[in-house]
Design a protein around this motif. Structure first.
Motif, PDB file in Angstrom:
ATOM      1  N   MET A   1       0.902  -1.187   0.003  1.00 39.25           N
ATOM      2  CA  MET A   1       0.038  -0.063  -0.182  1.00 39.25           C
ATOM      3  C   MET A   1       0.841   1.328  -0.026  1.00 39.25           C
ATOM      4  SD  MET A   1      -3.114  -0.682   2.364  1.00 39.25           S
ATOM      5  CE  MET A   1      -4.345  -2.012   2.207  1.00 39.25           C
ATOM      6  N   LYS A   2       0.535   2.181  -0.507  1.00 39.29           N
ATOM      7  CA  LYS A   2       1.087   3.598  -0.622  1.00 39.29           C
ATOM      8  C   LYS A   2       1.081   4.366   0.782  1.00 39.29           C
ATOM      9  CE  LYS A   2       0.372   4.250  -5.405  1.00 39.29           C
ATOM     10  NZ  LYS A   2      -0.123   5.188  -6.481  1.00 39.29           N
ATOM     11  N   ARG A   3       2.134   4.943   0.818  1.00 38.74           N
ATOM     12  CA  ARG A   3       2.360   5.656   2.147  1.00 38.74           C
ATOM     13  C   ARG A   3       1.234   6.847   2.282  1.00 38.74           C
ATOM     14  NH1 ARG A   3       7.481   9.147   3.330  1.00 38.74           N
ATOM     15  NH2 ARG A   3       8.458   7.545   1.973  1.00 38.74           N
ATOM     16  N   GLY A   4       0.827   7.436   1.416  1.00 40.06           N
ATOM     17  CA  GLY A   4      -0.477   8.393   1.290  1.00 40.06           C
ATOM     18  C   GLY A   4      -1.486   7.737   1.726  1.00 40.06           C
ATOM     19  N   PHE A   5      -1.972   6.503   1.582  1.00 42.20           N
ATOM     20  CA  PHE A   5      -3.078   5.918   2.109  1.00 42.20           C
ATOM     21  C   PHE A   5      -3.145   5.945   3.643  1.00 42.20           C
ATOM     22  CE2 PHE A   5      -4.835   1.895   4.081  1.00 42.20           C
ATOM     23  CZ  PHE A   5      -6.148   2.110   3.721  1.00 42.20           C
ATOM     24  N   TRP A   6      -1.683   5.592   4.336  1.00 44.33           N
ATOM     25  CA  TRP A   6      -1.715   5.594   5.726  1.00 44.33           C
ATOM     26  C   TRP A   6      -1.874   7.075   6.238  1.00 44.33           C
ATOM     27  CZ3 TRP A   6      -2.770   1.367   7.654  1.00 44.33           C
ATOM     28  CH2 TRP A   6      -2.444   0.199   6.963  1.00 44.33           C
ATOM     29  N   TRP A   7      -1.479   8.075   5.585  1.00 43.53           N
ATOM     30  CA  TRP A   7      -1.449   9.322   6.192  1.00 43.53           C
ATOM     31  C   TRP A   7      -3.206   9.818   6.157  1.00 43.53           C
ATOM     32  CZ3 TRP A   7       1.727  11.829   8.759  1.00 43.53           C
ATOM     33  CH2 TRP A   7       2.970  11.829   8.970  1.00 43.53           C
ATOM     34  N   VAL A   8      -3.895   9.397   4.966  1.00 38.71           N
ATOM     35  CA  VAL A   8      -5.220   9.563   5.199  1.00 38.71           C
ATOM     36  C   VAL A   8      -5.997   9.024   5.931  1.00 38.71           C
ATOM     37  CG1 VAL A   8      -7.389   9.367   3.485  1.00 38.71           C
ATOM     38  CG2 VAL A   8      -5.179  10.303   2.649  1.00 38.71           C
ATOM     39  N   LEU A   9      -5.515   7.740   6.324  1.00 42.18           N
ATOM     40  CA  LEU A   9      -6.262   6.958   7.600  1.00 42.18           C
ATOM     41  C   LEU A   9      -5.794   7.372   8.904  1.00 42.18           C
ATOM     42  CD1 LEU A   9      -7.891   4.475   8.162  1.00 42.18           C
ATOM     43  CD2 LEU A   9      -5.892   3.146   8.314  1.00 42.18           C
ATOM     44  N   ALA A  10      -4.511   7.972   9.056  1.00 43.37           N
ATOM     45  CA  ALA A  10      -4.238   8.690  10.482  1.00 43.37           C
ATOM     46  C   ALA A  10      -5.205   9.919  10.485  1.00 43.37           C
ATOM     47  CB  ALA A  10      -2.852   8.839  10.288  1.00 43.37           C
ATOM     48  N   GLY A  11      -5.216  10.520   9.388  1.00 44.54           N
ATOM     49  CA  GLY A  11      -5.987  11.932   9.506  1.00 44.54           C
ATOM     50  C   GLY A  11      -7.392  11.585   9.901  1.00 44.54           C
ATOM     51  N   ILE A  12      -8.232  10.651   9.263  1.00 49.98           N
ATOM     52  CA  ILE A  12      -9.502  10.259   9.701  1.00 49.98           C
ATOM     53  C   ILE A  12      -9.746   9.887  11.102  1.00 49.98           C
ATOM     54  CG2 ILE A  12     -11.576   8.552   9.245  1.00 49.98           C
ATOM     55  CD1 ILE A  12     -10.392   8.373   6.272  1.00 49.98           C
ATOM     56  N   VAL A  13      -8.574   8.801  11.460  1.00 50.87           N
ATOM     57  CA  VAL A  13      -8.553   8.415  12.946  1.00 50.87           C
ATOM     58  C   VAL A  13      -8.524   9.568  13.935  1.00 50.87           C
ATOM     59  CG1 VAL A  13      -7.386   7.408  14.762  1.00 50.87           C
ATOM     60  CG2 VAL A  13      -7.767   6.315  12.393  1.00 50.87           C
ATOM     61  N   VAL A  14      -7.646  10.688  13.340  1.00 48.09           N
ATOM     62  CA  VAL A  14      -7.515  11.983  14.235  1.00 48.09           C
ATOM     63  C   VAL A  14      -8.873  12.811  14.312  1.00 48.09           C
ATOM     64  CG1 VAL A  14      -6.413  14.206  14.758  1.00 48.09           C
ATOM     65  CG2 VAL A  14      -4.974  12.220  14.149  1.00 48.09           C
ATOM     66  N   VAL A  15      -9.752  13.014  13.088  1.00 55.01           N
ATOM     67  CA  VAL A  15     -11.008  13.698  13.289  1.00 55.01           C
ATOM     68  C   VAL A  15     -11.857  12.899  14.194  1.00 55.01           C
ATOM     69  CG1 VAL A  15     -12.531  14.441  11.784  1.00 55.01           C
ATOM     70  CG2 VAL A  15     -10.309  14.800  11.097  1.00 55.01           C
ATOM     71  N   ILE A  16     -11.982  11.656  14.036  1.00 56.69           N
ATOM     72  CA  ILE A  16     -12.970  10.874  14.718  1.00 56.69           C
ATOM     73  C   ILE A  16     -12.638  11.111  16.310  1.00 56.69           C
ATOM     74  CG2 ILE A  16     -13.801   8.717  15.618  1.00 56.69           C
ATOM     75  CD1 ILE A  16     -13.444   7.844  12.371  1.00 56.69           C
ATOM     76  N   ALA A  17     -11.257  10.929  16.599  1.00 54.60           N
ATOM     77  CA  ALA A  17     -11.140  11.186  18.109  1.00 54.60           C
ATOM     78  C   ALA A  17     -11.487  12.476  18.698  1.00 54.60           C
ATOM     79  CB  ALA A  17      -9.523  10.777  18.167  1.00 54.60           C
ATOM     80  N   LEU A  18     -11.095  13.469  17.808  1.00 56.94           N
ATOM     81  CA  LEU A  18     -11.291  14.952  18.169  1.00 56.94           C
ATOM     82  C   LEU A  18     -12.860  14.967  18.431  1.00 56.94           C
ATOM     83  CD1 LEU A  18      -9.170  17.028  15.935  1.00 56.94           C
ATOM     84  CD2 LEU A  18      -9.064  16.902  18.684  1.00 56.94           C
TER      85      LEU A  18
END
Length: 145
Positions: A1-18
């Motif tokens: 998988m591409k590194r960009g995918f993991w950044w997007v996934l991490a961003g989604i997790v941060v938004v949900i946590a906030l």
């Protein structure tokens, strides 16, 4: 998988946590009902029997302190105070704070039910023949209308 995918996934997790953190901080709801639910201990054993809308909460703090905490966050349309407690009326809900051996009990219920249940304490301050005293403008024919 591409590194960009993991950044997007991490961003989604941060938004949900906030979002979860904001809900927890601000009481999980809006208005006085949500504020009370988010800041005081639920005590279902103290609910008024036969009234499914009524929710009871407790606080170790005295009645005036609890009333000040709630009214500083949510300004009531009307507030009555007597020896039995503090009665706060909002557009749809009522918050009743009464003394308890170890602090206060807080009842949150529909304003119409609160008016019927606590009529002897609030009738002179919450309006006349109904619970919607804020709609009464007084006067005779044509005055103030």
């Amino acid at each position: 998988m591409k590194r960009g995918f993991w950044w997007v996934l991490a961003g989604i997790v941060v938004v949900i946590a906030l979002a979860i953190a904001l809900i927890a901080i601000f009481g999980g709801g809006s208005g006085p009902r949500g504020y009370v639910a988010g800041h005081y201990h639920r005590a279902s054993s103290l609910d008024i029997r036969g009234d499914s809308d009524n929710k009871a909460y407790t606080s170790p703090k005295p009645v005036p302190v609890v009333a000040r905490e709630i009214t500083s966050r949510w300004r009531p349309q009307s507030q009555q105070t007597d020896a039995s407690g503090v009665y706060l009326r909002y557009s749809d809900d009522a918050v009743i704070i009464q003394p308890r051996a170890a602090g206060s009990v807080i009842h949150v219920m529909d304003v119409d039910r609160a008016y019927r249940h606590y009529h002897s304490h609030v009738s002179h301050g919450w309006g006349g023949l109904g619970t919607r005293g804020e709609t009464f403008r007084g006067g005779g024919p044509g005055t103030g209308k």
